[in-house]
Design a protein around this motif. Structure first.
Motif, PDB file in Angstrom:
ATOM      1  N   ARG A   1      20.954  21.243 -18.790  1.00 17.15           N
ATOM      2  CA  ARG A   1      19.607  20.935 -19.288  1.00 17.15           C
ATOM      3  C   ARG A   1      18.601  20.861 -18.145  1.00 17.15           C
ATOM      4  N   LEU A   2      19.036  20.311 -17.023  1.00 22.91           N
ATOM      5  CA  LEU A   2      18.158  20.254 -15.856  1.00 22.91           C
ATOM      6  C   LEU A   2      17.785  21.651 -15.388  1.00 22.91           C
ATOM      7  N   ALA A   3      18.766  22.539 -15.273  1.00 21.08           N
ATOM      8  CA  ALA A   3      18.504  23.892 -14.812  1.00 21.08           C
ATOM      9  C   ALA A   3      17.520  24.597 -15.736  1.00 21.08           C
ATOM     10  N   ALA A   4      17.673  24.385 -17.046  1.00 22.09           N
ATOM     11  CA  ALA A   4      16.757  25.000 -18.002  1.00 22.09           C
ATOM     12  C   ALA A   4      15.351  24.416 -17.866  1.00 22.09           C
ATOM     13  N   ARG A   5      15.275  23.126 -17.633  1.00 21.24           N
ATOM     14  CA  ARG A   5      13.970  22.459 -17.495  1.00 21.24           C
ATOM     15  C   ARG A   5      13.234  22.947 -16.253  1.00 21.24           C
ATOM     16  N   LEU A   6      13.935  23.049 -15.163  1.00 24.97           N
ATOM     17  CA  LEU A   6      13.282  23.450 -13.911  1.00 24.97           C
ATOM     18  C   LEU A   6      12.998  24.944 -13.869  1.00 24.97           C
ATOM     19  N   ASP A   7      13.854  25.737 -14.505  1.00 22.23           N
ATOM     20  CA  ASP A   7      13.635  27.185 -14.602  1.00 22.23           C
ATOM     21  C   ASP A   7      13.324  27.814 -13.246  1.00 22.23           C
ATOM     22  N   GLY A   8      14.171  27.488 -12.264  1.00 23.60           N
ATOM     23  CA  GLY A   8      14.025  28.076 -10.937  1.00 23.60           C
ATOM     24  C   GLY A   8      13.208  27.254  -9.958  1.00 23.60           C
ATOM     25  N   ARG A   9      12.525  26.220 -10.435  1.00 23.37           N
ATOM     26  CA  ARG A   9      11.766  25.358  -9.530  1.00 23.37           C
ATOM     27  C   ARG A   9      12.710  24.360  -8.862  1.00 23.37           C
ATOM     28  N   THR A  10      12.251  23.761  -7.794  1.00 25.32           N
ATOM     29  CA  THR A  10      13.008  22.690  -7.158  1.00 25.32           C
ATOM     30  C   THR A  10      12.631  21.369  -7.836  1.00 25.32           C
TER      31      THR A  10
ATOM     32  N   ALA B   1      16.460   9.731  -9.293  1.00 20.77           N
ATOM     33  CA  ALA B   1      16.474  10.896 -10.181  1.00 20.77           C
ATOM     34  C   ALA B   1      16.420  12.192  -9.383  1.00 20.77           C
ATOM     35  N   GLU B   2      15.560  12.247  -8.378  1.00 13.67           N
ATOM     36  CA  GLU B   2      15.470  13.449  -7.560  1.00 13.67           C
ATOM     37  C   GLU B   2      16.760  13.683  -6.782  1.00 13.67           C
ATOM     38  N   ALA B   3      17.327  12.609  -6.227  1.00 16.66           N
ATOM     39  CA  ALA B   3      18.562  12.754  -5.457  1.00 16.66           C
ATOM     40  C   ALA B   3      19.691  13.293  -6.328  1.00 16.66           C
ATOM     41  N   LEU B   4      19.819  12.775  -7.548  1.00 13.91           N
ATOM     42  CA  LEU B   4      20.858  13.260  -8.451  1.00 13.91           C
ATOM     43  C   LEU B   4      20.591  14.704  -8.873  1.00 13.91           C
ATOM     44  N   ALA B   5      19.332  15.023  -9.117  1.00 12.80           N
ATOM     45  CA  ALA B   5      18.993  16.386  -9.529  1.00 12.80           C
ATOM     46  C   ALA B   5      19.368  17.392  -8.457  1.00 12.80           C
ATOM     47  N   ARG B   6      19.121  17.050  -7.227  1.00  9.33           N
ATOM     48  CA  ARG B   6      19.488  17.954  -6.132  1.00  9.33           C
ATOM     49  C   ARG B   6      20.999  18.150  -6.072  1.00  9.33           C
ATOM     50  N   ARG B   7      21.759  17.106  -6.317  1.00 11.34           N
ATOM     51  CA  ARG B   7      23.208  17.232  -6.325  1.00 11.34           C
ATOM     52  C   ARG B   7      23.674  18.071  -7.516  1.00 11.34           C
ATOM     53  N   ALA B   8      23.009  17.890  -8.654  1.00  9.91           N
ATOM     54  CA  ALA B   8      23.395  18.646  -9.846  1.00  9.91           C
ATOM     55  C   ALA B   8      23.226  20.150  -9.638  1.00  9.91           C
ATOM     56  N   LEU B   9      22.229  20.523  -8.845  1.00 11.37           N
ATOM     57  CA  LEU B   9      21.943  21.939  -8.617  1.00 11.37           C
ATOM     58  C   LEU B   9      22.754  22.519  -7.461  1.00 11.37           C
ATOM     59  N   ALA B  10      23.382  21.664  -6.669  1.00 16.16           N
ATOM     60  CA  ALA B  10      24.158  22.123  -5.522  1.00 16.16           C
ATOM     61  C   ALA B  10      25.536  22.610  -5.974  1.00 16.16           C
TER      62      ALA B  10
ATOM     63  N   TYR C   1      25.055   7.047 -17.414  1.00 18.08           N
ATOM     64  CA  TYR C   1      23.641   6.860 -17.078  1.00 18.08           C
ATOM     65  C   TYR C   1      23.149   7.887 -16.074  1.00 18.08           C
ATOM     66  N   ASN C   2      24.034   8.392 -15.226  1.00 18.04           N
ATOM     67  CA  ASN C   2      23.621   9.490 -14.344  1.00 18.04           C
ATOM     68  C   ASN C   2      23.272  10.739 -15.144  1.00 18.04           C
ATOM     69  N   ALA C   3      24.016  10.989 -16.207  1.00 19.15           N
ATOM     70  CA  ALA C   3      23.740  12.152 -17.048  1.00 19.15           C
ATOM     71  C   ALA C   3      22.350  12.066 -17.668  1.00 19.15           C
ATOM     72  N   ILE C   4      21.982  10.901 -18.154  1.00 16.49           N
ATOM     73  CA  ILE C   4      20.656  10.728 -18.754  1.00 16.49           C
ATOM     74  C   ILE C   4      19.570  10.882 -17.694  1.00 16.49           C
ATOM     75  N   SER C   5      19.800  10.351 -16.517  1.00 19.95           N
ATOM     76  CA  SER C   5      18.834  10.477 -15.430  1.00 19.95           C
ATOM     77  C   SER C   5      18.559  11.943 -15.109  1.00 19.95           C
ATOM     78  N   VAL C   6      19.627  12.729 -15.025  1.00 16.25           N
ATOM     79  CA  VAL C   6      19.477  14.141 -14.677  1.00 16.25           C
ATOM     80  C   VAL C   6      18.843  14.934 -15.820  1.00 16.25           C
ATOM     81  N   ALA C   7      19.299  14.697 -17.033  1.00 11.57           N
ATOM     82  CA  ALA C   7      18.784  15.455 -18.177  1.00 11.57           C
ATOM     83  C   ALA C   7      17.296  15.221 -18.402  1.00 11.57           C
ATOM     84  N   HIS C   8      16.841  13.987 -18.139  1.00  9.03           N
ATOM     85  CA  HIS C   8      15.433  13.636 -18.402  1.00  9.03           C
ATOM     86  C   HIS C   8      14.608  13.509 -17.117  1.00  9.03           C
ATOM     87  N   LEU C   9      15.220  13.677 -15.967  1.00 11.77           N
ATOM     88  CA  LEU C   9      14.554  13.485 -14.674  1.00 11.77           C
ATOM     89  C   LEU C   9      13.813  12.151 -14.633  1.00 11.77           C
TER      90      LEU C   9
END
Length: 230
Positions: A47-56, A84-93, A107-115
């Motif tokens: 969901r994060l990848a779809a939300r960002l759509d190539g953005r950081t 939220a940003e720290a987890l998002a970066r890990r999710a994309l790595a 709770y990490n999943a919710i943080s990443v899905a909703h930023l």
């Protein structure tokens, strides 16, 4: 007993529009990550990848708002990122999101899905109420360095969550101390979702409802109470 949560006038003046949502969960049964919690993390990363759509992650408007808030109290947001940003970066790595335990995974999943920054605290290890304040610099923050327990102190003016014993999380939602964190023995917990504009109240409530559902997936039978300060 319901835990008291307060946000100081100093914090509200520095970062207008800050809001939060608290979820109390009692009767939890935690344990090592399993297929259910792993699936929550994998779905969140997609969901994060779809939300960002190539953005950081820092290009997301809500993450950008948190970066501005960190700058306002003197933190360097590229060095000490909000959770939220720290987890998002890990999710994309390449390594993806870490598996910690079932409750933390949820709770990490919710943080990443909703930023949205989400924190979890063991209710039975919090002393007194919790307050979001600008630090004096004298608060104790118990952490671990080099395998040894040590006590640090926040910088004066730094925004911290604290209880009667000391700081529980430094730089707002950057680093939680081990004293109150959720582990395999946790049975009662507080989950705190924090937001800034442009995230709407409705979006925050939706994230909270999803977290409540996720907690019941990983710990069926838990008693969940959503506390909306309005």
């Amino acid at each position: 007993m319901t835990l008291t949560l307060t946000v100081s006038d100093e914090v509200r003046a520095l970062v207008p529009g800050f809001t939060h949502l608290a979820i109390e969960a009692r009767g939890l049964v935690n344990g090592p990550s399993d297929a259910t919690s792993a699936a929550l993390l994998d779905e969140a990363a997609a969901r994060l990848a779809a939300r960002l759509d190539g953005r950081t992650p820092d290009q997301d408007p809500h993450v950008a708002a948190w970066r501005a808030a960190y700058t306002a109290f003197g933190a360097k947001p590229s060095r000490t990122r909000n959770s939220a940003e720290a987890l998002a970066r890990r999710a994309l790595a390449d390594g993806g999101l870490p598996r910690i335990n079932r409750l933390v995974d949820a709770y990490n999943a919710i943080s990443v899905a909703h930023l949205v920054p989400v924190g979890g605290e063991d209710l039975n290890r919090i002393e007194g109420g919790m307050r979001l304040v600008r630090a004096t610099g004298e608060e104790d923050f118990v952490t671990v360095a080099g395998g040894e327990e040590t006590v640090e102190h926040p910088e004066p003016g730094e925004i911290v969550w604290c209880d009667e014993r000391g700081a529980t999380c430094r730089r707002w939602n950057w680093r939680q101390g081990p004293r109150t964190r959720i582990d395999d023995d946790t049975t009662d917990a507080l989950f705190l979702l924090e937001s800034l504009a442009p995230m709407t109240r409705g979006e925050l409530l939706a994230a909270g409802e999803e977290l409540a559902e996720a907690l019941l997936k990983v710990s069926p039978g838990a008693r969940i109470t959503v506390r909306d300060p309005g």
